[in-house]
Design a protein around this motif. Structure first.
Motif, PDB file in Angstrom:
ATOM      1  N   THR A  18     -36.814 -35.959   1.576  1.00  0.00           N
ATOM      2  CA  THR A  18     -36.771 -34.510   1.491  1.00  0.00           C
ATOM      3  C   THR A  18     -36.324 -34.079   0.102  1.00  0.00           C
ATOM      4  O   THR A  18     -35.335 -34.586  -0.423  1.00  0.00           O
ATOM      5  CB  THR A  18     -35.793 -33.943   2.535  1.00  0.00           C
ATOM      6  OG1 THR A  18     -34.537 -34.622   2.415  1.00  0.00           O
ATOM      7  CG2 THR A  18     -36.324 -34.158   3.936  1.00  0.00           C
ATOM      8  N   ALA A  51     -31.539 -25.734  11.779  1.00  0.00           N
ATOM      9  CA  ALA A  51     -32.683 -26.492  11.277  1.00  0.00           C
ATOM     10  C   ALA A  51     -33.908 -25.587  11.152  1.00  0.00           C
ATOM     11  O   ALA A  51     -34.647 -25.651  10.160  1.00  0.00           O
ATOM     12  CB  ALA A  51     -32.972 -27.674  12.193  1.00  0.00           C
ATOM     13  N   ARG A  52     -34.139 -24.728  12.139  1.00  0.00           N
ATOM     14  CA  ARG A  52     -35.276 -23.812  12.063  1.00  0.00           C
ATOM     15  C   ARG A  52     -35.093 -22.810  10.934  1.00  0.00           C
ATOM     16  O   ARG A  52     -36.041 -22.486  10.212  1.00  0.00           O
ATOM     17  CB  ARG A  52     -35.447 -23.067  13.397  1.00  0.00           C
ATOM     18  CG  ARG A  52     -35.929 -23.935  14.533  1.00  0.00           C
ATOM     19  CD  ARG A  52     -36.436 -23.056  15.682  1.00  0.00           C
ATOM     20  NE  ARG A  52     -35.414 -22.116  16.114  1.00  0.00           N
ATOM     21  CZ  ARG A  52     -34.461 -22.408  16.993  1.00  0.00           C
ATOM     22  NH1 ARG A  52     -34.388 -23.618  17.504  1.00  0.00           N
ATOM     23  NH2 ARG A  52     -33.572 -21.494  17.355  1.00  0.00           N
ATOM     24  N   HIS A  73     -33.375 -23.139   8.140  1.00  0.00           N
ATOM     25  CA  HIS A  73     -33.589 -23.786   6.844  1.00  0.00           C
ATOM     26  C   HIS A  73     -35.064 -24.150   6.638  1.00  0.00           C
ATOM     27  O   HIS A  73     -35.598 -23.994   5.534  1.00  0.00           O
ATOM     28  CB  HIS A  73     -32.727 -25.049   6.746  1.00  0.00           C
ATOM     29  CG  HIS A  73     -31.296 -24.781   6.401  1.00  0.00           C
ATOM     30  ND1 HIS A  73     -30.913 -24.120   5.252  1.00  0.00           N
ATOM     31  CD2 HIS A  73     -30.138 -25.108   7.042  1.00  0.00           C
ATOM     32  CE1 HIS A  73     -29.590 -24.035   5.198  1.00  0.00           C
ATOM     33  NE2 HIS A  73     -29.102 -24.619   6.269  1.00  0.00           N
ATOM     34  N   SER A  74     -35.728 -24.646   7.677  1.00  0.00           N
ATOM     35  CA  SER A  74     -37.140 -25.019   7.541  1.00  0.00           C
ATOM     36  C   SER A  74     -37.991 -23.826   7.151  1.00  0.00           C
ATOM     37  O   SER A  74     -38.913 -23.944   6.336  1.00  0.00           O
ATOM     38  CB  SER A  74     -37.656 -25.625   8.849  1.00  0.00           C
ATOM     39  OG  SER A  74     -37.025 -26.854   9.133  1.00  0.00           O
ATOM     40  N   GLY A 116     -37.848 -23.420   3.425  1.00  0.00           N
ATOM     41  CA  GLY A 116     -38.185 -24.547   2.575  1.00  0.00           C
ATOM     42  C   GLY A 116     -37.005 -25.408   2.171  1.00  0.00           C
ATOM     43  O   GLY A 116     -37.093 -26.164   1.203  1.00  0.00           O
ATOM     44  N   HIS A 117     -35.886 -25.310   2.911  1.00  0.00           N
ATOM     45  CA  HIS A 117     -34.700 -26.106   2.598  1.00  0.00           C
ATOM     46  C   HIS A 117     -34.806 -27.447   3.341  1.00  0.00           C
ATOM     47  O   HIS A 117     -34.231 -27.626   4.416  1.00  0.00           O
ATOM     48  CB  HIS A 117     -33.422 -25.377   3.008  1.00  0.00           C
ATOM     49  CG  HIS A 117     -33.279 -24.019   2.416  1.00  0.00           C
ATOM     50  ND1 HIS A 117     -32.440 -23.041   2.945  1.00  0.00           N
ATOM     51  CD2 HIS A 117     -33.866 -23.448   1.330  1.00  0.00           C
ATOM     52  CE1 HIS A 117     -32.527 -21.947   2.205  1.00  0.00           C
ATOM     53  NE2 HIS A 117     -33.381 -22.174   1.226  1.00  0.00           N
ATOM     54  N   ALA A 118     -35.560 -28.374   2.772  1.00  0.00           N
ATOM     55  CA  ALA A 118     -35.887 -29.604   3.504  1.00  0.00           C
ATOM     56  C   ALA A 118     -34.655 -30.451   3.799  1.00  0.00           C
ATOM     57  O   ALA A 118     -34.482 -30.963   4.914  1.00  0.00           O
ATOM     58  CB  ALA A 118     -36.913 -30.416   2.713  1.00  0.00           C
ATOM     59  N   ALA A 169     -32.429 -28.764   6.455  1.00  0.00           N
ATOM     60  CA  ALA A 169     -33.028 -28.830   7.789  1.00  0.00           C
ATOM     61  C   ALA A 169     -32.876 -30.226   8.378  1.00  0.00           C
ATOM     62  O   ALA A 169     -32.533 -30.384   9.558  1.00  0.00           O
ATOM     63  CB  ALA A 169     -34.504 -28.438   7.721  1.00  0.00           C
ATOM     64  N   ALA A 170     -33.103 -31.253   7.545  1.00  0.00           N
ATOM     65  CA  ALA A 170     -32.944 -32.627   8.033  1.00  0.00           C
ATOM     66  C   ALA A 170     -31.492 -32.907   8.403  1.00  0.00           C
ATOM     67  O   ALA A 170     -31.210 -33.580   9.410  1.00  0.00           O
ATOM     68  CB  ALA A 170     -33.417 -33.608   6.958  1.00  0.00           C
ATOM     69  N   ARG A 193     -30.724 -31.372  11.821  1.00  0.00           N
ATOM     70  CA  ARG A 193     -31.269 -32.174  12.920  1.00  0.00           C
ATOM     71  C   ARG A 193     -30.457 -33.444  13.132  1.00  0.00           C
ATOM     72  O   ARG A 193     -30.231 -33.878  14.271  1.00  0.00           O
ATOM     73  CB  ARG A 193     -32.739 -32.500  12.659  1.00  0.00           C
ATOM     74  CG  ARG A 193     -33.668 -31.292  12.809  1.00  0.00           C
ATOM     75  CD  ARG A 193     -35.117 -31.705  12.742  1.00  0.00           C
ATOM     76  NE  ARG A 193     -35.513 -32.085  11.391  1.00  0.00           N
ATOM     77  CZ  ARG A 193     -36.022 -31.259  10.496  1.00  0.00           C
ATOM     78  NH1 ARG A 193     -36.218 -29.982  10.818  1.00  0.00           N
ATOM     79  NH2 ARG A 193     -36.355 -31.673   9.291  1.00  0.00           N
TER      80      ARG A 193
END
Length: 583
Positions: A168, A409-410, A412-413, A416-418, A421-422, A425
């Motif tokens: 990411t 996570a949603r 951030h996704s 575009g905050h990869a 978001a990871a 999760r």
């Protein structure tokens, strides 16, 4: 694929000697050159007629040629490491990767015959080292602006082109990773992690729920850290440094870390900004002697976390970002006070979610006093026992936090905050593991309660559940009777009904609340939500009677009966909230 850039002073001989040497623990094997600036640089690893000095002298030649004009920092060193799960890369692959990295970073652009001199050395299957000097062969200094960011961007393209694991991309808000020297020192001294990582966690836990700057510093000292304050001539505190007892440098002096070097949001100005959302009660609380306090406070924290989850789904800016900061503090508090059986998973969850609390969306001008007050109450209530009502209340708050981290996570996704978001999760997975352990006993007790219910009553509650969830029973399920899957929820509805609530209306209210779709098991989420809404004990009593102090109330058709207020935590919570919209 992870590129890591360092710079150094002096000549390249020391670096070359390390690259072609045996390594710290004889881990270097088959040391050899895979690529270089001219394609035929000396290779001391494969050619016995070449020496380390010859290679170092050729690399250093442009630096020596400009004499006093040479920069103090003249060495550029980039390690490029593949993921353990990646396919095998041969020397030709690594040579191409090295050329792409030096081109992307400006060390040696393609076609530039007077660029910097560099060499790529391979001494392991999974990585290479690129050593270069920062003076070009035409005498000019290398242009390496944003070279780290450019190397990371090129690594993402290399991963795609070579079919490697896609990492990411970052946004520059991550905490600094430990250096190789710090890792080697930790390994040599028998530490499981570097002092930087230990201190980062300790400072995060110290600020969790702290009401004042003085309390924050007191917590650091109580945690056993060395604390050094930096003062202005006026006497005002400008910053702070922390060190681990026993961690010393070669001069036997403590190794100090400024808060800002541990993480961007741990600098004193950023911490002061967070302390503006201090809880209403800023007096240092006395240790609680109430054994029911941890459970009661966790129930309140679950309600607060649920409101924060709703805000994440509603708000797209600074207020949602602030809720993430508050949620990170809440996780840090739970990690400190959890029973031993779940402590490791909660610590891992807090560490993972720490990355999700920082992004370029600034958490400003938002009220997170509710979360910070819940955090403060948890810290000062002490360690939960992990059994009885404590265990059930812990499961209740963990169930809510799983949904909060998935909402994060949603959020951030969508922006575009990869990495964030990871991290969210990953935190959710650790929380699920801790939840399964905490929830096992109370859920088993609820299922046993359901088995003791009269069959008609159990069928009635299951019909209510299926209607609310939109899951009609099949013919086979009708013939088999009630479904074990719904037993805990049916027992909860039966208990709520005895406490004076309308089970159907209560269940509909719980289902109607947001953030249910991402739950892996909606039934258990509803169990905890209803127990909190109806003020039922987290662990059902053997008699099935309402909690002491609750009074059954008359029901209004189509609505829940009036519910007793959620018990207050050990310290007051001043937290005005926007009402959550109903669907």
């Amino acid at each position: 694929m992870i590129p890591k850039i360092r710079t150094g002073t002096g000549g390249t001989y020391g670096l070359v000697r390390y690259l072609f040497g045996p390594g710290k623990s004889d881990e270097h094997t088959d040391q050899h050159v895979v690529a270089s600036w001219n394609g035929f640089a000396p290779d001391p690893g494969r050619n016995p007629h070449h020496t380390l000095a010859q290679l170092a002298n050729q690399l250093d030649q442009p630096v020596k040629a400009i004499g006093d004009r040479a920069p103090a920092t003249a060495i550029w060193h980039c390690s490029v490491r593949a993921d353990p799960g990646d396919r095998h890369l041969d020397d030709a692959d690594w040579a191409d990767i090295a050329r792409r990295i030096v081109h992307a970073t400006g060390i040696a652009p393609d076609g530039d015959t007077t660029a910097c001199r560099w060499v790529a050395v391979r001494h392991a299957e999974d990585h290479i080292h690129i050593a270069a000097t920062l003076v070009r062969q035409d005498g000019r200094l290398a242009s390496r602006s944003f070279d780290r960011r450019k190397a990371q961007a090129e690594a993402r393209r290399i991963e795609q082109d070579y079919g490697l694991r896609q990492l990411t991309p970052g946004d520059g808000t991550a905490a600094k990773n430990p250096t190789s020297q710090e890792r080697w020192k930790a390994e040599r001294t028998g530490r499981t992690e570097t002092p930087r990582e230990t201190l980062r966690e300790a400072v995060r836990q110290a600020v969790a729920g702290a009401a004042t700057e003085a309390e924050f510093f007191d917590r650091l000292r109580e945690a056993g850290l060395r604390v050094k304050l930096r003062h202005a001539p006026s006497g005002d505190v400008l910053g702070y440094n922390v060190a681990l007892p026993g961690d010393r440098n070669r001069d036997r002096e403590p190794v100090w870390f400024a808060g800002s070097t541990l993480a961007p949001d741990l600098s004193l100005p950023r911490i002061r900004r967070r302390l503006t959302d201090a809880p209403a009660d800023t007096t240092p609380p006395r240790p609680s002697t109430d054994r029911s306090a941890p459970a009661r406070i966790r129930r309140t924290a679950a309600a607060t976390a649920e409101r924060a989850t709703m805000l994440l789904d509603e708000d797209g800016g600074y207020e949602a970002a602030a809720q993430l900061v508050g949620a990170g503090e809440l996780l840090d508090a739970l990690a400190q006070t959890s029973p031993a059986a779940t402590r490791a998973e909660l610590r891992d969850a807090a560490r993972a979610f720490e990355r999700a609390t920082r992004s370029h969306v600034r958490a400003e001008n938002a009220d997170i006093r509710a979360l910070r007050s819940a955090t403060r109450a948890i810290v000062h209530a002490g360690t939960a026992l992990g059994r009885g009502e404590d265990g059930g209340a812990t499961a209740m708050v963990l169930s809510t936090l799983v949904l909060l981290t998935l909402a994060a996570a949603r959020w951030h996704s969508a922006r575009g905050h990869a990495q964030q978001a990871a991290a969210s999760r990953q935190a959710a997975e650790h929380l699920r593991a801790a939840y399964r352990h905490s929830a096992a006993t109370p859920l088993r007790a609820m299922r046993e309660r359901a088995q003791a219910l009269p069959e008609p009553e159990r069928r009635r509650h299951e019909a209510t559940i299926r209607a609310a969830l939109g899951e009609p029973a099949t013919r086979a399920e009708h013939q088999a009777g009630t479904t074990e899957r719904f037993h805990a929820l049916a027992a909860t509805l039966a208990e709520a009904e005895k406490a004076g609530h309308d089970p159907k209306a209560l269940l509909e209210e719980a289902v109607d609340r947001r953030e249910l779709e991402s739950a892996r098991n909606t039934d258990t989420v509803l169990v905890w939500r209803i127990r909190r809404l109806a003020d039922l004990p987290a662990l059902p009593s053997s008699t099935g009677k309402p909690k002491t102090g609750t009074t059954p109330t008359k029901q209004t058709p189509g609505r829940t009966a009036a519910r007793p207020a959620t018990p207050a935590p050990a310290r007051p919570i001043a937290a005005p909230h926007r009402p959550a919209p109903r669907r």
